[in-house]
Enzyme design. Structure first.
Site, PDB file in Angstrom:
ATOM      1  N   LYS A 314       0.873  -1.257   0.047  1.00 21.49           N
ATOM      2  CA  LYS A 314       0.106   0.128  -0.009  1.00 21.49           C
ATOM      3  C   LYS A 314       0.930   1.305   0.090  1.00 21.49           C
ATOM      4  O   LYS A 314       0.525   2.326  -0.730  1.00 21.49           O
ATOM      5  CB  LYS A 314      -0.783  -0.008   1.388  1.00 21.49           C
ATOM      6  CG  LYS A 314      -2.027  -1.057   1.080  1.00 21.49           C
ATOM      7  CD  LYS A 314      -2.967  -0.852   2.368  1.00 21.49           C
ATOM      8  CE  LYS A 314      -4.060  -1.962   2.185  1.00 21.49           C
ATOM      9  NZ  LYS A 314      -4.992  -1.942   3.282  1.00 21.49           N
ATOM     10  N   ASP A 355     -10.342   2.162   2.451  1.00 20.79           N
ATOM     11  CA  ASP A 355     -10.336   1.413   3.823  1.00 20.79           C
ATOM     12  C   ASP A 355     -11.223   2.280   4.734  1.00 20.79           C
ATOM     13  O   ASP A 355     -12.158   1.852   5.481  1.00 20.79           O
ATOM     14  CB  ASP A 355      -9.050   1.187   4.354  1.00 20.79           C
ATOM     15  CG  ASP A 355      -8.436  -0.153   3.836  1.00 20.79           C
ATOM     16  OD1 ASP A 355      -8.979  -0.967   3.132  1.00 20.79           O
ATOM     17  OD2 ASP A 355      -7.160  -0.182   3.827  1.00 20.79           O
TER      18      ASP A 355
END
Ligand code: NDP
Length: 528
Positions: A314, A355
């Site tokens: 990420k 997220d």
């Protein structure tokens, strides 16, 4: 040359069950072709008996030499004589290693006699087999793939085949690029082995491969990474794949247990979009991530249009976009991580992080947190890693008063000062602030499922408990919270909502939520 549809080939590697029964099972499962790995089967009488029966399906006869990964350890002259003898039964195809073909005049003469290659003048035109010439590299996908495919293309083979060991999905994409370029002019099989090569087996159809190998049932693989026919059809949308199919996937290391292919392929089907979502294991380093992204960016014709990014990439994704001047959304910038890469029509990449959005949407499914009710609420967050960062940023944006507790206090301190919330020592979590508690640590994650980030007795009734972990779906923390009458939100709810947000970023339409949720109810996805 008009592209013929890519065939589904099932390998048969043992005579433990009668061969005719296995061919029947392959046909019943939807195979178009069967490869008889005579070197593995060993029982030559059984093979010859099968070849004397009427054909249920066309057959490939392969007697693979040990030097190319096969099980034939006998005499080479005997192997060639066997190929010729079996070829006389007209199985349909004969597969010989290209190196053997080039080295041995004996092979060229004997196998050539039973194959449909350039004939001498005056020879009769009786039906023969198609010749497959193959190359196998079980060590690597070497740098110069052009040379290997050029050598294969210069042979008289009806079908050329090359198979490579792949370190990760970058090698898989390099193999796919060869397939994409070769298949329009020559029937081609190009595959990478192992988990890294799964994308080459699925995308074979998009790029017009001659065939892909699949098994009728789990456990029937002749090489690592072979999917089952049912997986190809029901999970990876085999019947819908074509040249215009756009490709999405999950980038991470490992990705074997990812639920994303289930959810995103179900969404593509429900929305009737021409796309497929595949696993793309990319080794953990920054250089590995960059190599993958450079490879797919340099080959736009591969059709990669978007990625979910998971551990450990990420932060690499954010760095890569920064280095290339790619657009990065405010939430992704704020939490220092990108979990979604989007390829724009002009070929440039952008990054976002869903997220935080997913977590808040999950929390808001509870009536007490719906709408604007998080504003002014005291929320305790356990953990200060990537997910905590995304969720804290979203909670702060929603006006919540957040306290972070983390095992390594300096990390909690840094997060709190960057995002503008409170932090407290890890031990203080036993007396957590407020009545919303969110676990963003990896404590309780499969396989160490009996661990919990908070002793059961520290949970106060009336707390809303949200565990971001979704493998298992019901963690010990969630079980203990239920037992104390707490309202609970599971990590699966967050996973679904963040996947919906990804879908909307890639496709610009509302996500088919019901189909995505239903995909998680399949037995395959509940193994953990
Ligand atoms: P990170 O590795 O970035 O962070 C891990 C966190 O867990 C750190 O705060 C770490 O503390 C803490 N931790 C690890 N082991 C222990 C331990 N034994 N005791 C106390 N604390 C510990 O991971 P992520 O933030 O990326 O992921 C965290 C979790 O979020 C994952 O386990 C995953 O299950 C879940 N997740 C859920 C998603 C969803 O959609 N539902 C999406 C992505 C992730 P320290 O700083 O001290 O090391």
């Amino acid at each position: 040359m008009a592209a013929a549809p890519t065939l589904l080939a099932v390998p048969i590697t043992s005579a433990e069950l009668p061969l005719a029964e296995q061919v029947q099972a392959a046909r019943a499962a939807g195979a178009d072709l069967v490869e008889l790995r005579v070197d593995c089967i060993g029982d030559l009488a059984a093979v010859e008996a099968l070849l004397q029966q009427p054909r249920l399906l066309p057959l490939i006869v392969t007697v693979r030499a040990a030097e190319e990964g096969g099980s034939w350890t006998g005499d080479e002259a005997e192997r060639i004589a066997l190929l010729e003898r079996l070829g006389l039964h007209l199985p349909g195809y004969i597969d010989v290693e290209c190196a053997t073909w080039q080295r041995s005049a004996n092979v060229r003469q004997k196998v050539g006699l039973v194959c449909d290659i350039a004939r001498h003048e005056g020879e009769n035109a009786r039906p023969r087999n198609q010749l497959i010439l193959s190359h196998h590299d079980f060590k690597e996908t070497p740098p110069d793939l052009d040379a290997i495919f050029d050598r294969l293309a210069a042979t008289p083979a009806a079908v050329i085949k090359a198979v490579f060991a792949a370190r990760d999905a970058t090698d898989g994409c390099r193999v796919l690029e060869q397939l994409r370029r070769r298949a329009p002019t020559r029937p081609t099989i190009a595959l990478a082995l192992g988990e890294a090569g799964v994308c080459t087996r699925i995308l074979a159809k998009k790029f017009g491969a001659f065939l892909t190998f699949a098994t009728p049932h789990t456990g029937g693989e002749s090489a690592p990474g072979q999917p089952t026919i049912a997986e190809l059809r029901s999970l990876y949308r085999w019947d819908h794949l074509g040249p215009a199919t756009r490709v999405y996937g999950v980038l991470g290391w490992p990705v074997r247990h990812s639920l994303s292919p289930f959810v995103h392929n179900a969404a593509l089907t429900a929305a009737d979009l021409d796309g497929v979502y595949v696993p793309l294991p990319v080794r953990p380093g920054w250089d590995d991530f960059r190599a993958f992204m450079e490879c797919v960016t340099a080959s736009p014709a591969l059709g990669f249009a978007g990625f979910s990014v998971t551990l450990p990439h990420k932060e690499h994704a954010l760095r890569w976009l920064d280095e290339r001047g790619g657009a990065i959304s405010a939430p992704a910038r704020r939490c220092g991580a990108v979990n979604t890469l989007i390829r724009r029509p002009d070929g440039t990449w952008g990054g976002d992080n869903t997220d935080g959005r997913g977590a808040l949407a999950a929390l808001r499914t509870l009536p007490e947190c719906a709408g604007d009710q998080l504003r002014g609420r005291i929320v305790s967050v356990l953990g200060a890693g990537g997910v905590a960062r995304a969720i804290v940023a979203a909670l702060c944006d929603a006006g919540a008063d957040v306290t972070v507790y983390n095992r390594s206090e300096n990390r909690a301190q840094r997060l709190a000062s960057e995002l503008g919330c409170r932090h407290a020592p890890w031990a203080h979590r036993l007396h957590y602030a407020g009545n919303i508690l969110i676990n963003c640590t990896s404590v309780g994650l499969w396989p160490v499922v009996e661990e919990t980030p908070l002793p059961d007795e520290a949970l106060r009734p009336g707390t809303t408990v949200f565990d971001t972990i979704y493998q298992p779906a019901e963690t010990r923390l969630v079980r203990a919270a239920r037992a104390r009458g707490c309202a609970v939100v599971s990590g699966l709810e967050m996973f679904l909502h963040q996947a919906e947000a990804q879908f909307e970023l890639w496709h610009g339409i509302a996500a088919p939520s019901d189909a995505m949720r239903a995909s998680l109810a399949s037995p395959k996805t509940s193994v953990l």
